[in-house]
Design an enzyme around this catalytic site. Structure first.
Site, PDB file in Angstrom:
ATOM      1  N   GLU A  94       0.799  -1.234   0.000  1.00  0.00           N
ATOM      2  CA  GLU A  94       0.000   0.000   0.000  1.00  0.00           C
ATOM      3  C   GLU A  94       0.830   1.282   0.000  1.00  0.00           C
ATOM      4  O   GLU A  94       0.655   2.155   0.868  1.00  0.00           O
ATOM      5  CB  GLU A  94      -0.993  -0.012   1.165  1.00  0.00           C
TER       6      GLU A  94
ATOM      7  N   GLU B   3      -5.394  -8.583   0.000  1.00  0.00           N
ATOM      8  CA  GLU B   3      -6.156  -8.251   1.208  1.00  0.00           C
ATOM      9  C   GLU B   3      -7.604  -7.972   0.837  1.00  0.00           C
ATOM     10  O   GLU B   3      -7.874  -7.355  -0.190  1.00  0.00           O
ATOM     11  CB  GLU B   3      -5.619  -6.997   1.923  1.00  0.00           C
TER      12      GLU B   3
HETATM   13  C1  BGP Z   1      -4.769  -2.214   4.984  1.00  0.00           C
HETATM   14  C2  BGP Z   1      -3.413  -2.579   5.551  1.00  0.00           C
HETATM   15  C3  BGP Z   1      -3.463  -3.635   6.598  1.00  0.00           C
HETATM   16  C4  BGP Z   1      -4.669  -3.596   7.499  1.00  0.00           C
HETATM   17  C5  BGP Z   1      -5.962  -3.311   6.740  1.00  0.00           C
HETATM   18  C6  BGP Z   1      -7.159  -3.049   7.612  1.00  0.00           C
HETATM   19  O1  BGP Z   1      -4.739  -0.895   4.563  1.00  0.00           O
HETATM   20  O2  BGP Z   1      -2.553  -3.020   4.532  1.00  0.00           O
HETATM   21  O3  BGP Z   1      -2.247  -3.598   7.298  1.00  0.00           O
HETATM   22  O4  BGP Z   1      -4.466  -2.870   8.637  1.00  0.00           O
HETATM   23  O5  BGP Z   1      -5.821  -2.214   5.880  1.00  0.00           O
HETATM   24  O6  BGP Z   1      -7.121  -1.728   8.111  1.00  0.00           O
HETATM   25  P1  BGP Z   1      -7.415  -1.388   9.628  1.00  0.00           P
HETATM   26  O7  BGP Z   1      -6.456  -2.239  10.380  1.00  0.00           O
HETATM   27  O8  BGP Z   1      -7.132   0.057   9.786  1.00  0.00           O
HETATM   28  O9  BGP Z   1      -8.825  -1.745   9.872  1.00  0.00           O
END
Ligand code: BGP
Length: 465
Positions: free
Chosen positions: A165, A367
């Site tokens: 990201e 993801e």
């Molecule tokens: C993405 C990241 C992850 C994870 C996910 C969920 O942006 O790559 O590391 O954290 O989001 O986000 P959050 O943890 O803020 O709910």
């Protein structure tokens, strides 16, 4: 379009699950590990230290056994740069190499394909103190780190992801910059350096990893115009180029997206380049594209009157909209999670089609998932029908995208087990496996299989049928 028959998921489809180092490992200062920028965020009063995370460092073998039981074909995890090179560019830490060697070997002996992210939000603190990504030295440090990874693990790891990201680190920098948030101008300079670092890793991977495949892992989402008013459509196109295509055009074609470049010039954010940068970027073609997808965004035309940029859902940490570019719009067709995140399974299909149409490269969903306040019930189980429903709907749309012609090679939901959220603590859970700790008590860190664990096990066994 409707289809009479849907194409099947390919036989070798990588049904996986994801995590990242700082969000699961814990042991943040053990066995020679150096500090990363994630390790120095202040923990609020009354909250247990998030750096213990899910203590995967000490539960590694047990966790891999659970992955095998669930039937995972692939596990996407990140390597903590600071476990390998504690200060980012100095000595290599053999204990760190040993940890990941063991993890990779355990995965392979359970027939789980390791998918390794090289850098997931956790820049070594020492590099951060020396200017971080604003300094070109960090590009060299990343190249050296990449060499250490490829030399030590490249014989067994086939799938590499360079930077997680990068676009989120540029657009929402608060979660990766303890202390002062860099200006936009500086962020786009950092962005250019990250492009160079990613390109160098791709080129090195070709030289050092015989069957290696490597690609980026940006967060990509289709941007919808709020209405069919042409000005809204332009705003959606602009934001999609600045938020998404800037990153993938660079990865795939080695050039700045023209619309995004016009934006950088207009705003005075265009990065300083050195001779040879663009030649290097052009040489580094990825083999596949990782895609983190959570939700689409809907935007409307900028008013350019000082009100375009606003906090997301009242959260002052995350601002959306940009003066003179776009404003956040409403989408009355979509629901939101309890954390205010949009849910749009069809948006996944739209996004995959758009990416594939532009680049014609294999895509891997790195993801996607639902963050919720799961509860451990008195009967000792965790019932998460909402997560099953969320994933079911997204898997269906992934199959539709495959039927549309998208070359989708795998799907790694976020996350394998509960972990620390980037923005919202430990109470927001994503895992198939519950970890018995909460925000104020570390408890015993016991692993408990949620209902979604058993459901996903069946999905994998039947290859998505
Ligand atoms: C993405 C990241 C992850 C994870 C996910 C969920 O942006 O790559 O590391 O954290 O989001 O986000 P959050 O943890 O803020 O709910």
């Amino acid at each position: 379009m409707f289809y009479k028959t849907l194409k099947k998921f390919p036989d070798d489809f990588l049904w996986g699950a994801s995590t990242s180092a700082y969000q699961v490992e814990g042991a943040y200062d053990e066995d020679g590990k150096g500090l990363s920028v994630q390790d120095i965020y202040e923990t609020p009063e009354g909250i247990t230290d998030f750096k213990v995370a899910s203590d995967h460092y000490h539960h590694r073998t047990e966790d891999v056994k659970l992955m095998a039981e669930m039937g995972l074909k692939a596990y996407r995890f990140s390597i903590a740069w600071t476990r390998i090179i504690p200060d980012g560019d100095g000595e290599v830490n053999t204990a760190g190499i040993a940890f990941y060697n063991d993890l990779i070997d355990e995965l392979i002996s359970n027939r789980i394909v390791p998918i390794v992210t090289m850098y997931h939000f956790d820049l070594p603190l020492k590099l951060h103190e020396k200017g971080g990504w604003s300094s070109r030295n960090t590009v060299d440090a990343f190249e050296r780190y990449a060499r250490v990874l490829f030399e030590n693990f490249g014989d067994r790891v086939k799938y590499w992801l360079t930077i997680n990201e990068q676009n989120v680190m540029i657009n929402h920098p608060n979660a990766m910059n303890p202390g002062t948030i860099p200006s936009k101008k500086e962020l786009y300079q950092q962005c250019h350096h990250m492009f160079l670092a990613g390109a160098k890793a791709v080129i090195l991977c070709r030289q050092l990893c015989k069957d290696g495949k490597i690609g980026p892992a940006p967060n990509i989402t289709a941007i919808y115009p709020e209405t069919c008013a042409p000005a809204d459509v332009i705003a959606a196109d602009d934001w999609e180029s600045i938020r998404c295509w800037l990153y993938l055009d660079m990865a795939v074609y080695g050039r700045y997206n023209s619309l995004a470049w016009s934006y950088l010039e207009e705003k005075g954010y265009a990065p300083v380049m050195e001779p040879g940068d663009m030649e290097l970027l052009e040489k580094a073609k990825p083999d596949y594209l990782g895609v983190n997808y959570y939700a689409t965004a809907t935007v409307s035309a900028s008013r350019n009157d000082g009100t375009d940029c606003q906090p997301r859902g009242g959260d002052q940490q995350v601002m959306i909209g940009e003066e003179g570019v776009y404003r956040a719009g409403q989408n009355r067709y979509l629901e939101k999670t309890e954390y205010g995140w949009i849910v749009d399974s069809i948006g996944l299909r739209v996004t995959l089609r758009r990416i594939y149409d532009r680049y014609h490269m294999p895509l891997l969903i790195t993801e996607n998932g639902l963050g919720a306040r799961d509860l451990l019930s008195e009967d000792g189980s965790v019932h998460d029908p909402y997560r099953i429903d969320y994933l079911k709907r997204h898997f269906e749309q992934a199959q539709m995208a495959i039927t549309d012609g998208v070359d989708l090679i795998g799907y790694c939901p976020w996350s394998f087990l509960d972990l620390v959220s980037t923005h919202q603590g430990y109470g927001k859970r994503y895992g198939f496996v519950y970890v018995d700790r909460d925000e104020s008590d570390l408890k015993d860190m016991r692993r408990i299989k949620k209902d979604s664990f058993y459901w996903y096990q069946k999905v994998i066994r039947s290859n998505g049928i």
